[in-house]
Design an enzyme around this catalytic site. Structure first.
Site, short mmCIF file in Angstrom:
data_model
loop_
_atom_site.label_atom_id
_atom_site.label_comp_id
_atom_site.label_asym_id
_atom_site.label_seq_id
_atom_site.Cartn_x
_atom_site.Cartn_y
_atom_site.Cartn_z
N ASP A 198 -6.76 21.86 -10.79
CA ASP A 198 -7.01 20.70 -11.66
C ASP A 198 -6.46 21.08 -13.04
OD1 ASP A 198 -8.12 18.86 -13.47
OD2 ASP A 198 -10.00 18.69 -12.36
N ARG B 149 0.82 -1.21 0.00
CA ARG B 149 0.00 0.00 0.00
C ARG B 149 0.85 1.27 0.00
NH1 ARG B 149 -2.90 -0.41 4.86
NH2 ARG B 149 -1.52 1.15 5.72
N LYS C 150 -7.07 10.57 -18.35
CA LYS C 150 -7.28 11.24 -19.63
C LYS C 150 -6.03 11.11 -20.51
CE LYS C 150 -11.30 12.25 -17.93
NZ LYS C 150 -11.66 13.41 -17.18
N TYR D 53 -14.87 20.95 -12.72
CA TYR D 53 -15.43 19.65 -13.10
C TYR D 53 -16.62 19.32 -12.18
CZ TYR D 53 -15.09 14.49 -13.68
OH TYR D 53 -15.33 13.17 -13.92
C1 LIG Z 1 -12.38 13.41 -15.96
C2 LIG Z 1 -11.95 14.57 -15.14
C3 LIG Z 1 -11.63 14.40 -13.80
C4 LIG Z 1 -11.83 13.10 -13.08
O1 LIG Z 1 -11.05 12.05 -13.51
P1 LIG Z 1 -11.48 10.52 -13.25
O2 LIG Z 1 -10.23 9.77 -13.43
O3 LIG Z 1 -12.55 10.23 -14.23
O4 LIG Z 1 -12.01 10.45 -11.84
C5 LIG Z 1 -11.16 15.50 -13.12
N1 LIG Z 1 -11.04 16.70 -13.70
C6 LIG Z 1 -11.36 16.89 -14.99
C7 LIG Z 1 -11.19 18.25 -15.57
C8 LIG Z 1 -11.83 15.85 -15.75
O5 LIG Z 1 -12.19 16.06 -17.02
#
Ligand SMILES: *Cc1c(COP(=O)(O)O)cnc(C)c1O
Length: 384
Positions: free
Chosen positions: A177, A54, A202, A107
């Site tokens: 983010d 972990r 992404k 988001y």
């Molecule tokens: C998709 C996304 C997230 C979340 O990512 P996950 O891996 O799907 O939880 C966070 N911020 C933005 C801008 C996103 O497009």
């Protein structure tokens, strides 16, 4: 040989530990819970590099080291999703009684986490309209400002260095983010951000086959982040970190193509009579273009388009016949996607002339994608 600043060169060798793995180029997948200590002295003495699954394996460490180098971070922690990276970053700075200021174009699930879960732990949240001066909104108990630039669905830019200056003058931390730009096109920590957040699901993963997130911290935020990550029992699997590391090696070439095709589609759409506006900060006509140009070194393949007013059935006719654009959540993979965007705002309403679509330009031939959109717009017109 000297170290290179060029991202294409850097990502090739980042995090590799071939000498620890018999010369194997990529760090193999380690699947581990128990890690054996050789003897009593070892298990009672100072902590070795690896203690328990972990708390990290060579695979997770390879990924985190590579990312820390790209982000210019003191420490990176890896978590099971982008949303979890957001939650972990916020929980590492906010205490009961604190106030958090969040960009209105964050988001959607970030907002849900703040409104539903954070609220239960006594952290109050307010939203600010992207672009507004945050100074008047900072309260005596404002602990952090959470931003996303360009923001989700509507792609407004924010002046991150100015925002960070205002927040820091108030003693508040800055969380960002940065999924849209990735650390290749914008390095948050070099622009005053304290915690840089990425949905590696992404572009870093890049192949629509992995869920992963990370948070990278500057020196002053590293210890709390690491402690929160450990106390929450967070862990990302070796398999997922392996896939993310593999994605990272080709990130610069993929992003260059996503950028080029995205801009080609955006410019083509902006000239169409069915389109009211294209939301893409790398377009010269975009209100956020000057900030994008000043701070970012590129654009990804994700942008928005506002259609002129059209009935829902016409939008459905356009979307349903598309051959190359998949209809689904997420983005950043090799494939093109398109979704109808439902924009939620509470600080200030977003003014859209008509239906809003979000487009992800994949790695297909741009001419094929344009032909597909052209036929879609014809279906839109004939069903209007
Ligand atoms: C998709 C996304 C997230 C979340 O990512 P996950 O891996 O799907 O939880 C966070 N911020 C933005 C801008 C996103 O497009």
């Amino acid at each position: 040989m000297g170290k290179s600043d060029k991202p294409e060169t850097k990502v090739i060798s980042l995090g590799r530990k071939s000498s620890e793995h018999h010369g194997v180029v990529n760090t193999p997948v380690y699947r581990a819970s128990t890690i054996l200590y050789p003897d009593y002295a070892a298990i009672t003495g100072p902590e070795p590099q690896y203690t328990y699954g972990r708390r990290g394996t060579p695979t997770t460490r390879s990924f985190e080291d590579a990312i820390s180098e790209l982000e210019g971070a003191a420490r990176t922690v890896t978590v099971p999703s982008g949303l979890n990276a957001i939650a972990t970053a916020i929980l590492s700075v906010c205490n009961a009684g604190d106030h958090l200021l969040v960009a209105d174009n964050a988001y959607g699930p970030t907002r849900t986490f703040c409104d539903r879960t954070l609220a239960r732990f006594g952290v109050s949240v307010d939203y600010y309209a992207p672009g507004d001066d945050i100074a008047p909104l900072l309260k005596p108990n404002t602990k952090a400002v959470f931003c996303e630039s360009p923001g989700s669905l509507t792609f407004e830019m924010q002046d991150i260095p100015a925002l960070a200056k205002a927040a820091h003058a108030h003693g508040a931390s800055v969380l960002m983010d940065n999924t849209w730009a990735t650390p290749l096109f914008f390095q948050p920590l070099k622009h005053g951000v304290d915690l840089s957040i990425q949905a590696a699901t992404k572009y870093v993963g890049g192949h629509a086959d992995v869920m992963l997130g990370y948070v990278s911290a500057n020196e002053s935020h590293a210890a709390r982040l690491h402690e929160t990550h450990g106390n929450m029992g967070l862990y990302a699997s070796g398999d997922d970190c392996f896939l993310a590391l593999r994605g990272l090696r080709t990130l610069p070439v993929r992003l260059a193509r996503h950028q080029e095709t995205g801009l080609t589609l955006a410019r083509w759409l902006a000239a169409r009579p069915e389109v009211a506006r294209v939301l893409h900060p790398a377009l010269e006509s975009d209100p956020g273009h000057a900030l994008w140009k000043r701070d970012f070194t590129g654009a990804c393949g994700l942008f928005g388009v506002i259609l002129k007013p059209a009935p829902e059935k016409a939008v459905a006719a356009m979307v349903d016949g598309l051959a190359h654009f998949g209809l689904g959540w997420s983005w950043g993979g090799f494939e093109s996607l398109l979704i109808p965007a439902h924009i939620k705002r509470t600080a200030r309403a977003f003014q859209a002339e008509g239906p809003v679509l979000r487009i992800h330009a994949g790695l297909e031939d741009a001419g094929d994608l344009i032909a597909d959109l052209e036929q879609g717009l014809e279906r839109l017109r004939s069903a209007s």
